[in-house]
Scaffold this active site. Structure first.
Site, short mmCIF file in Angstrom:
data_model
loop_
_atom_site.label_atom_id
_atom_site.label_comp_id
_atom_site.label_asym_id
_atom_site.label_seq_id
_atom_site.Cartn_x
_atom_site.Cartn_y
_atom_site.Cartn_z
N HIS A 15 0.85 -1.18 0.00
CA HIS A 15 0.00 0.00 0.00
C HIS A 15 0.89 1.24 0.00
CE1 HIS A 15 -3.85 -1.97 1.82
NE2 HIS A 15 -3.34 -2.69 0.84
N GLU A 67 1.06 3.81 1.87
CA GLU A 67 1.61 4.18 3.18
C GLU A 67 2.81 3.32 3.55
OE1 GLU A 67 -1.58 3.47 2.33
OE2 GLU A 67 -2.94 4.11 3.92
N CYS A 71 -6.04 1.71 6.10
CA CYS A 71 -6.64 0.45 6.55
C CYS A 71 -5.96 0.02 7.85
CB CYS A 71 -6.46 -0.62 5.47
SG CYS A 71 -4.73 -1.16 5.25
N CYS A 99 -2.11 -0.66 7.49
CA CYS A 99 -1.31 0.56 7.39
C CYS A 99 -1.30 1.33 8.70
CB CYS A 99 -1.83 1.42 6.24
SG CYS A 99 -1.54 0.65 4.62
#
Length: 172
Positions: free
Chosen positions: A64, A66, A94, A97
Site C-alpha cells: 500500500h 503508506e 486500513c 497501514c
C-alpha cells in the site's frame, strides 16, 4: 489519542503535502494501480519517503502507498521509528497501514478521503483510539477530500466501464 474532526482547519503546508501525495496517487493510476499516494515528511518539511499503491504490479498485498512511503522514510532515517514525522495519504488508512504507522510512532497522520469499507481511522474502526496502545498519534482526516475521492471514483468508474465493454467469450 486524538482524531481531529474532518472540519479541521489545515495549513498551507498541509495542503502542499497532500498535493504531493496526490501526485503519487496519479502515478499509481497511470500504472494501473488503485490511485492512492502517500508522503512522509519530517518536522522541517523535508520529504523522507513517498509511495503509491503497488499491490497489483508487485504481487504484494502489503504494498500500500503508506507502507511503501514508510519503508523509504525508515531507510532514509536508518530507523523504523519516525517520531518527528508526519504521513499524508490520499485515502483513510486500513488496519494494516495504521498498525505500521503506529509502530513507526509517527507524530501525525493526515488523510484525504474517507474509506467506508476498510477505513481504520473512524470509518469502520478507530484504531488510534485504542487505550491499550502505548503511542499517541494525531490523526486528521478530510484534507482535500473531494479531490482525493474524485480521483478514486474516476478510476473505478473507468474500470467498470471497461469491464462492461470487454468482449464476452464462450468457454468450451
Amino acid at each position: 489519542m486524538l482524531t481531529v474532526p474532518s472540519d479541521a482547519v489545515f495549513s498551507q503546508f498541509d495542503e502542499e503535502a497532500m498535493r504531493m501525495a496526490l501526485a503519487q496517487a496519479r502515478l499509481a493510476r497511470d500504472a494501473g494501480e488503485v490511485p492512492v499516494g502517500a508522503v512522509v515528511l519530517d518536522g522541517s518539511g523535508n520529504v523522507l519517503g513517498h509511495g503509491f499503491n503497488r499491490t497489483i504490479s508487485g504481487h504484494d498485498p502489503t504494498a500500500h502507498a503508506e507502507i511503501v512511503a514508510l519503508r523509504h522514510a525508515a531507510i532514509a532515517m536508518q530507523n523504523y521509528r519516525l517520531p518527528d514525522a508526519s504521513l499524508y495519504v490520499t485515502l483513510e488508512p486500513c488496519v494494516m497501514c495504521m498498525g505500521a504507522m503506529l509502530h513507526a510512532r509517527l507524530r501525525r497522520i493526515v488523510y484525504g478521503a474517507t474509506d467506508p469499507k476498510t477505513g481504520a481511522c473512524g470509518s469502520v474502526l478507530t484504531l488510534q483510539s485504542q487505550p491499550q496502545l502505548n503511542h499517541q498519534t494525531q490523526v486528521v482526516g478530510g484534507l482535500l477530500a473531494a479531490e482525493c475521492g474524485d480521483l478514486l471514483r474516476q478510476f473505478f468508474r473507468e474500470r467498470r466501464q471497461a469491464k462492461r465493454k470487454a468482449p464476452i467469450t464462450d468457454a468450451l
